[in-house]
Design a protein around this motif. Structure first.
Motif, mmCIF file in Angstrom:
data_model
loop_
_atom_site.group_PDB
_atom_site.id
_atom_site.type_symbol
_atom_site.label_atom_id
_atom_site.label_comp_id
_atom_site.label_asym_id
_atom_site.label_seq_id
_atom_site.Cartn_x
_atom_site.Cartn_y
_atom_site.Cartn_z
ATOM 1 N N ASN A 111 23.456 -35.912 22.242
ATOM 2 C CA ASN A 111 24.340 -36.945 22.773
ATOM 3 C C ASN A 111 24.881 -37.812 21.643
ATOM 4 O OD1 ASN A 111 24.130 -36.916 25.928
ATOM 5 N ND2 ASN A 111 22.038 -36.590 25.200
ATOM 6 N N ASP A 112 25.863 -38.637 21.981
ATOM 7 C CA ASP A 112 26.533 -39.471 20.986
ATOM 8 C C ASP A 112 25.659 -40.645 20.559
ATOM 9 O OD1 ASP A 112 28.658 -37.797 21.456
ATOM 10 O OD2 ASP A 112 29.819 -39.261 22.623
ATOM 11 N N GLY A 113 25.931 -41.119 19.329
ATOM 12 C CA GLY A 113 25.291 -42.333 18.850
ATOM 13 C C GLY A 113 25.922 -43.570 19.464
ATOM 14 N N GLY A 114 25.160 -44.667 19.470
ATOM 15 C CA GLY A 114 25.648 -45.912 20.048
ATOM 16 C C GLY A 114 26.743 -46.550 19.204
ATOM 17 N N VAL A 115 27.606 -47.299 19.868
ATOM 18 C CA VAL A 115 28.719 -47.987 19.212
ATOM 19 C C VAL A 115 28.388 -49.468 19.093
ATOM 20 C CG1 VAL A 115 31.157 -48.569 19.386
ATOM 21 C CG2 VAL A 115 30.374 -46.318 20.106
ATOM 22 N N GLY A 116 28.750 -50.068 17.966
ATOM 23 C CA GLY A 116 28.516 -51.486 17.734
ATOM 24 C C GLY A 116 27.925 -51.679 16.359
ATOM 25 N N THR A 117 27.925 -52.908 15.891
ATOM 26 C CA THR A 117 27.382 -53.145 14.548
ATOM 27 C C THR A 117 25.883 -52.849 14.492
ATOM 28 O OG1 THR A 117 27.128 -55.486 15.124
ATOM 29 C CG2 THR A 117 29.135 -54.839 13.945
ATOM 30 N N GLY A 128 16.927 -42.489 16.786
ATOM 31 C CA GLY A 128 16.336 -43.616 16.067
ATOM 32 C C GLY A 128 16.967 -44.937 16.478
ATOM 33 N N ASP A 129 16.220 -46.027 16.310
ATOM 34 C CA ASP A 129 16.701 -47.368 16.652
ATOM 35 C C ASP A 129 17.316 -48.059 15.432
ATOM 36 O OD1 ASP A 129 15.572 -46.986 19.177
ATOM 37 O OD2 ASP A 129 13.686 -47.994 18.621
ATOM 38 N N TYR A 130 18.126 -49.080 15.697
ATOM 39 C CA TYR A 130 18.539 -49.997 14.630
ATOM 40 C C TYR A 130 17.321 -50.796 14.173
ATOM 41 C CZ TYR A 130 20.111 -54.362 12.590
ATOM 42 O OH TYR A 130 20.266 -55.441 11.757
ATOM 43 N N GLY A 131 17.259 -51.115 12.906
ATOM 44 C CA GLY A 131 16.161 -51.929 12.417
ATOM 45 C C GLY A 131 16.475 -52.523 11.069
ATOM 46 N N GLY A 171 21.870 -41.113 18.912
ATOM 47 C CA GLY A 171 21.784 -40.350 20.145
ATOM 48 C C GLY A 171 20.529 -39.494 20.182
ATOM 49 N N GLY A 172 20.048 -39.201 21.373
ATOM 50 C CA GLY A 172 18.893 -38.331 21.558
ATOM 51 C C GLY A 172 19.254 -37.155 22.452
ATOM 52 N N ALA A 173 18.337 -36.213 22.584
ATOM 53 C CA ALA A 173 18.596 -35.035 23.407
ATOM 54 C C ALA A 173 18.736 -35.392 24.881
ATOM 55 C CB ALA A 173 17.482 -34.010 23.233
ATOM 56 N N GLY A 188 21.343 -51.200 20.142
ATOM 57 C CA GLY A 188 20.524 -50.854 18.995
ATOM 58 C C GLY A 188 19.385 -49.904 19.310
ATOM 59 N N THR A 189 19.324 -49.397 20.533
ATOM 60 C CA THR A 189 18.222 -48.526 20.961
ATOM 61 C C THR A 189 18.646 -47.066 20.933
ATOM 62 O OG1 THR A 189 17.369 -50.269 22.409
ATOM 63 C CG2 THR A 189 16.604 -48.017 22.824
ATOM 64 N N GLY A 190 17.809 -46.241 20.347
ATOM 65 C CA GLY A 190 18.095 -44.819 20.290
ATOM 66 C C GLY A 190 17.999 -44.158 21.646
ATOM 67 N N GLY A 191 18.708 -43.039 21.792
ATOM 68 C CA GLY A 191 18.685 -42.295 23.033
ATOM 69 C C GLY A 191 17.346 -41.626 23.288
ATOM 70 N N ALA A 192 17.062 -41.359 24.544
ATOM 71 C CA ALA A 192 15.804 -40.717 24.928
ATOM 72 C C ALA A 192 15.762 -39.284 24.427
ATOM 73 C CB ALA A 192 15.654 -40.727 26.448
#
Length: 277
Positions: A199-205, A240-243, A210-212, A219-223
């Motif tokens: 899946n796609d990665g999140g949008v925003g600063t 993965g998450d933002y950190g 994205g996860g399967a 800022g939270t990674g996909g499941a």
């Protein structure tokens, strides 16, 4: 081999018959009846790769493990590093191929592409298996944020590497099996994932990879995706998450999960399962 039956102790006693299914001779007698010989036996031993279930592939590698479920018995062959797969007899198998997860700048790395196919056909032959490495994080030497693909070569089963996570206010997420989280608020700046594999990665600063199982959100990674090909459910290919921590958190080894914040993506994995009874 079976031992002979005991001889008679008296002049008119009968001898003892040989033990059944040993091929032992019957015991003798002076004046009585001699014992009958023991019946024979035939035992056939087959080589380890043999599979008793028609239609399934026969694998020449040593099985990593086996288990029973729903009245069926399965053997599985897990590659945690690159190697080769030997198929002695063509047939069907269940195949899991997960690419290496994406590294992180400070936004989340995308998960490696997760290919899980039941009833996958494997022709006879020996095939090179590549297990993809996770993409390195920005804190590592020779930064290369995109994960490496895992592949069963020559048969077309591929899990692409995950996309790298972007840098806050500087760069977008990279494309991959699942896309890396964006570092920009611009529409479309999250890395693109490959449909059915990720899946796609999140949008925003502050973007999660994205996860399967789902796209990155904020800022939270996909499941990831829970798969029980080894008999126990394991979650593969989480985003993965933002950190901000340095160093961040690497993706899990042999899960293909994306990295969180200045870290390296998890290595991929290849697993082949066949039914044996």
């Amino acid at each position: 081999s079976g031992g002979g039956g005991a001889g008679a102790s008296g002049t008119s006693a009968s001898g003892t018959s040989g033990t059944a299914n040993t091929g032992g001779g019957g015991g003798g007698s002076v004046n009585g009846t001699g014992g009958s010989g023991g019946s024979g036996k035939v035992v056939v031993r087959v080589a380890r790769p043999y599979t008793a279930v028609e239609g399934f592939a026969s694998i020449g590698n040593t099985a990593t493990g086996s288990y029973s479920s729903g009245g069926a018995t399965y053997s599985y062959f897990e590659f945690t590093a690159s190697g080769s797969l030997t198929v002695n007899t063509a047939g069907f198998a269940d195949v899991l191929v997960v690419g290496g997860g994406g590294g992180s700048y400070n936004n989340g790395g995308g998960a490696g592409g997760c290919l899980y196919q039941t009833g996958a056909y494997l022709p006879a032959g020996t095939f090179t298996v590549t297990v993809g490495a996770g993409g390195t994080g920005v804190g590592a030497a020779n930064y290369n944020g995109v994960g490496t693909a895992s592949i069963i070569h020559d048969v077309g089963y591929v899990g692409p590497g995950g996309g790298a996570g972007g840098r806050v206010n500087i760069s977008w997420g990279r494309n991959g099996g699942s896309g890396g989280g964006s570092g920009l608020s611009t529409a479309g700046s999250g890395g693109l994932g490959i449909p059915t594999l990720g899946n796609d990665g999140g949008v925003g600063t502050l973007g999660g990879g994205g996860g399967a199982g789902s796209a990155g959100s904020g800022g939270t990674g996909g499941a990831g995706r829970s798969i029980d090909i080894t008999g126990s459910a394991v979650t593969y290919a989480e985003g993965g998450d933002y950190g901000t921590a340095v160093p961040g958190t690497d993706g899990g080894v042999n899960t293909g999960s994306g990295a969180t914040a200045y870290a390296t993506g998890g290595s991929g994995v290849v697993i082949v399962r066949v039914r044996t009874a």
